[in-house]
Structures are given as structure tokens and as C-alpha cells.
Enzyme design. Structure first.
Site, PDB file in Angstrom:
ATOM      1  N   LYS A 175       0.841  -1.198   0.000  1.00 36.18           N
ATOM      2  CA  LYS A 175       0.000   0.000   0.000  1.00 36.18           C
ATOM      3  C   LYS A 175       0.880   1.254   0.000  1.00 36.18           C
ATOM      4  CE  LYS A 175      -3.903   1.933   2.640  1.00 36.18           C
ATOM      5  NZ  LYS A 175      -4.759   1.738   3.829  1.00 36.18           N
ATOM      6  N   SER A 222      -9.662   1.324   3.063  1.00 35.05           N
ATOM      7  CA  SER A 222      -8.891   2.139   2.163  1.00 35.05           C
ATOM      8  C   SER A 222      -7.818   1.393   1.364  1.00 35.05           C
ATOM      9  CB  SER A 222      -8.206   3.249   2.950  1.00 35.05           C
ATOM     10  OG  SER A 222      -7.282   2.704   3.869  1.00 35.05           O
ATOM     11  N   SER A 224      -9.595  -1.025   7.267  1.00 30.66           N
ATOM     12  CA  SER A 224      -9.084  -0.786   5.907  1.00 30.66           C
ATOM     13  C   SER A 224      -8.376  -1.965   5.261  1.00 30.66           C
ATOM     14  CB  SER A 224      -8.142   0.415   5.907  1.00 30.66           C
ATOM     15  OG  SER A 224      -8.885   1.608   5.950  1.00 30.66           O
TER      16      SER A 224
END
Lengths: 97, 455
Positions: free
Chosen positions: B52, B127, B151
Site C-alpha cells: 500500500k 482504504s 481498511s
């Protein structure tokens, strides 16, 4: 509505964040909705003596207090927007309200 | 050892998802160099792991899905990345995410939304939506994400992969760009429980660079159990409300039946403060974010907007133009709840509620319950744009996941069925630092649950 346009401007000033004139009304509306929603927390009785909870270790472990160069692969001159003779270059301070 | 070129090809092929932020050319070049340098004795030798974009890497830029860090090259890397590389893994590019991990749909990225791998009209969750989508599309076997309120688990559920959020303090946060420091943990996605678990095992353990990381050895992986005999699994009734999507309920009922058949004893329990978890989270997380994101001011790193203004004008212009709408909203809400006159009504109250929520879990675990089973999300993946204009509706997507962050507990989401082709996730919440028990249950359930069958 719990948050006015003036409130948004005041908070934006505290947060050092420009909010444009066009975005102001929507921001006030959405902040109001969020704050009205979370306000349910103040309606419930919590015992005033509730100890706050923070996860993680009970005590902070300290590293040996030794001076070491920052563990960076390259220096700030590579990533700063403006850098000169060992300093970050910024515009003049200007007038603080 | 997978061929570095083939790894790059698979990732580039998944381009339509907009899940990867690293340009194809940089990715190929770096993967070839990494493969040549990888340690052949490492336990993850040759395994590509996508990361990420809010986790600092030396190989690629770290933008956090934000314009305010466009092109930012970190001068240091996260401890999790150092550990992955030491184990022989390949850092397979940076994945798209909601800006600074604030969002539940990966629509709040300055670099465009991520597309759900099974239905392009839907969101992959967020996310960490880019990481989840790439694992679901088969481009990588595992990926790192971060989980502040769900997330990792929420996008894992939406995309039909496994997502683990470890106990707070299990994995070092050094090099994870801070959002809500008391809630953030680096988490792992995998195509299977084992793929995710072995990556977690590698990145876990003590780190002198993070004082909130516990002084413990890396996680030891359990064996896949024959049965769940002896396990007491609690079903918190607040997580099965009448308005729960019927298909999600059916998938959960089927999984519960299977755990029972494996010998687990199932018990209904109550976590009475659950209804206050989302409001508590949306006070504490923005409060911490408003403080953490004060560092982005156009002075030390990242682009600078309106450099002609005075210093204060520079701060305001850089932050006003550099942050997207959701981040600006959360910074302002966070500043509001911490400001004089409101601190007691909002922030102190939320801190007290957080303690009560954590106590709920302790009460249940103290009464002999080993693990909790819940749906991960109340519904399958929603349509892109559906919740963008209503922040509260978007926040409600995290209703079953934020509690583990507030209480600092480990939790895993694994696929337990589908509805009209869309994956449904089931969540197992464990006790602090007992990831091994949580993984045992997940291993056992994964073996029997028809994860791709309609519920």
C-alpha cells in the site's frame, strides 16, 4: 445546523487549511452532519471515573541515548521543495493575526 | 522463485483495475534488480508482495494516494519492508488507496478510483482497495495494507480474499505514514489464510524504532487443526442486527454451522457498547489525523503550492490544494473536536467510550470465550459513487470492523460465500496477541466453507 460557515473558517484557520468560498457551504453541511452524528456520545451516561484505554505496551522502552546520524538514504536536499546551505528555505513570516 | 519479469507482466496486465500506482517501467526495472539481490534462503524467497502506498519504500515513491506527496521519494523504508526483503520477498510496486487511508471505497484517491475486480461498476472497499484488488485478481499472492478502522478487512471481504489486522503492537509502525496512531496497524492480504499468515509472521516482532511495538518474538504460525474441538466461539448479538443483509446472514449462518460441525462450541454473547463504536471512532481517528497531518505544510517535503505567499499563506495554500475533500473534512472535524470548549464533549467522551468498548471484549473473553465470529461488513461491495455524497453512510461500512481497532485486538476476514457473484466476508476476532488461535480457527473454517458458492 450545528456548524456555521464562520465556524468552518475559524477551524480552518486553526488547522492552517484554505477552504475556498465555493466549498464552504458544503463543508459546513457535512461537518454538521458528522458532528451531529457523533454527538450521541454525549447523550449516554459514562461514569466520570472511566480510565481511558490506550493499546500497546504499558511502559515505553527507551533506546540507548546515543547520538547517531539520522538513518536516511539521502539528505533533505533531495526531497525538500527548497533547500540551501543546510536549511529549508521558506517565504518570509508575514503578518500573524 | 517466480520469474521477476512474469511477476511484472501479471501486475501490468491488471492495469484496468487502477490498483497499482507504480509505472510499469519502474516496476520491471526494480523487480529485476530485487530478484537478483534477493536472499535465496529467505522463507518468502521470490514471493511478490504489493505494498500500500502509505508504507515507505526506498524502491518506489510513497504518495499515500495524495497530491500533497506527489512524487515523494522516502529517504528511509518501513521496518515491515526491511523484514520482507530480508526474507527474500520482492516488493511488487505500490498500491492505490484512499488518500492517507481515509475512506472505505478507494474512491478518495488523488490518482483515481480502484475498480472492483469482479464488477467494474463497484468499489473494491478501502482504504487498502488497491492491495485487495491485486490479490483478488491473482496478480500477487499477498500484499500489505494498513488497518485503522477496517481498511484491510473490509476490502478483503468485498474482494473475496483474506485480510488480517494484527494486534496493536504486533507489527512495527515505523515507516507506516501515520493516520490514527493509536489505531493504525500494518495488515496483510493473501489469497489464502496461509499466504497472509506467513507474510504476517515475517513482518511481526519487536522493533527498537517503534516504541508502541511490543517487545515480542515474531508470530509463530500454528498447524492447520483437524477440528475446532475445545474452541468456544462467541457470536456477539449486536453484530447480527435485524437489518443485516439477508445474504450476509445466510453466509454467516452456514459458516457457524460448519464451525459447529468441526466441534466448536457456539455461544451467543453481547458487546453492549457496540452501537457507539462508529461515533467513537469518528471522533478519535480524525482527532489523531488532524495532529498527524499537521506535518504536511509544503516546507520539508512534497510539492509546494503558491510559493509566493508569506509562510502562513504557503501552509494554507499547500494544505488546501494538496489535500482532497475527505482528508480536509477529517482534519477539520478533528481540529473541531480537539478545540477549546468542545474537547470534553467530544474527545474526552470518545476516549471514555473507547475504554468501555475494550472492556466489553475483556468481559466476554474472561467468561471463557476464545474467539468471536461476525460478518466483516453488513453488505457486499456497493456501487461506485453510491455513498460519496453521504459521509455517514460511508462510515457505516466500518461498523463491524472499527471495534477491533478501538480495542487493539487482532481480527481476520475470510471469504465465506457469495451473493449474486459478489464475495461476502466473515470476521474472526481474537484476543490480544493470540493470533495463533485466531489463525487456527480461520485455517479450519477456510478448509470447509464453500467460499465461492452462493449463500
Amino acid at each position: 445546523m450545528s456548524v456555521s460557515r464562520d465556524d468552518v473558517l475559524r477551524i480552518a484557520q486553526l488547522a492552517e487549511l484554505d477552504v475556498t468560498e465555493e466549498a464552504l457551504a458544503e463543508m459546513a453541511d457535512q461537518m454538521s452532519r458528522i458532528l451531529d452524528y457523533v454527538a450521541q456520545l454525549s447523550a449516554i451516561p459514562t461514569n466520570g471515573t472511566v480510565k481511558t484505554f490506550v493499546p500497546g505496551p504499558d511502559a515505553i522502552r527507551f533506546r540507548p541515548d546515543e547520538v547517531a546520524p539520522p538513518p536516511l538514504a539521502f539528505g533533505p536536499e533531495e526531497f525538500a521543495p527548497a533547500f540551501k546551505e543546510g536549511f529549508f528555505v521558506v517565504p518570509k513570516l508575514g503578518q500573524f493575526e | 522463485m517466480s520469474d521477476a519479469k512474469a511477476v511484472a507482466d501479471r501486475l501490468v496486465k491488471a492495469k484496468r483495475l487502477n490498483a497499482l500506482l507504480t509505472p510499469a517501467k519502474d516496476l520491471r526495472k526494480s523487480l529485476l534488480a530485487q530478484a537478483a539481490a534477493a536472499r535465496p534462503t529467505g522463507v518468502l524467497y521470490g514471493m511478490p508482495v504489493a505494498v500500500k502506498d502509505n508504507i515507505c519504500t526506498l524502491e518506489f515513491t510513497t504518495t499515500c494516494g495524495s497530491k500533497i506527496l506527489e512524487g515523494y521519494q522516502s529517504p528511509y523504508e518501513a521496518t515491515a519492508i526491511t523484514k520482507l526483503k530480508a526474507a527474500g520477498a520482492l516488493i511488487a510496486g505500490k498500491t492505490n488507496c484512499d488518500e492517507f487511508a481515509m475512506g472505505s471505497s478507494t474512491e478518495h484517491s488523488a490518482y483515481g478510483r480502484v475498480v472492483h475486480p469482479l464488477d467494474k461498476t463497484r468499489v473494491p472497499g478501502g482504504s487498502s482497495g488497491g492491495s485487495a484488488a491485486l490479490v483478488a485478481a491473482g496478480a500477487v499472492p499477498a500484499a500489505l495494507g494498513s488497518d485503522t478502522g477496517g481498511s484491510v478487512r473490509q476490502p478483503a471481504a468485498f474482494c473475496g480474499v483474506v485480510g488480517i489486522k494484527p494486534t496493536y503492537g504486533r507489527v512495527s509502525r515505523y515507516g507506516l505514514v501515520a493516520f490514527g496512531s493509536s489505531l493504525d496497524q500494518i495488515g496483510v492480504f493473501g489469497r489464502s489464510v496461509h499466504d497472509a499468515a506467513r507474510v504476517l509472521s515475517v513482518i511481526s516482532g519487536r522493533d527498537p524504532k517503534d516504541a508502541t511495538c511490543e517487545d515480542r518474538d515474531p508470530l509463530r504460525l500454528p498447524n492447520v487443526p483437524e477440528s475446532l474441538q475445545g474452541f468456544v466461539i462467541g457470536l456477539p448479538k449486536e453484530y447480527f442486527p435485524p437489518e443485516l443483509d439477508p445474504a450476509v446472514r445466510r453466509a454467516c449462518d452456514r459458516a457457524i454451522r460448519m464451525m459447529k460441525e468441526l466441534g466448536a462450541s457456539i455461544r451467543e454473547v453481547s458487546l453492549p457498547h457496540t452501537p457507539y463504536a462508529v461515533p467513537t471512532y469518528y471522533v478519535i481517528a480524525p482527532a489523531e489525523a488532524s495532529s498527524n497531518l499537521a506535518r504536511y505544510d509544503g516546507v520539508r517535503y512534497g510539492p509546494r503550492f503558491d510559493g509566493n505567499a508569506d509562510l502562513r499563506g504557503l501552509y494554507r495554500a499547500t494544505r488546501g490544494q494538496g489535500f482532497g475533500a475527505e482528508v480536509r473534512r477529517r482534519i477539520l472535524v478533528g481540529t473541531y473536536v480537539l478545540s477549546a470548549g468542545y474537547y470534553d464533549a467530544y474527545y474526552r467522551r470518545a476516549q471514555q467510550m473507547r475504554a468501555l468498548i475494550a472492556q466489553d471484549f475483556r468481559n466476554v473473553f474472561d467468561r471463557g470465550v476464545d474467539l468471536l465470529f461476525t460478518p466483516t461488513v453488513p453488505s457486499p461491495a456497493f456501487k461506485a459513487g453510491e455513498k460519496l455524497s453521504d459521509p455517514i453512510a460511508m462510515y457505516m461500512s466500518d461498523i463491524f470492523t472499527v471495534t477491533a481497532n478501538l480495542a487493539g485486538l487482532p481480527a481476520i476476514s475470510l471469504p465465506i460465500g457469495r451473493v449474486k457473484g459478489l464475495p461476502i466476508g466473515g470476521q474472526v476476532i481474537g484476543q490480544a496477541f493470540l493470533e495463533d488461535e485466531m489463525l487456527e480457527a480461520a485455517y479450519a473454517l477456510e478448509r470447509v466453507v464453500p467460499a465461492t458458492d452462493e449463500a
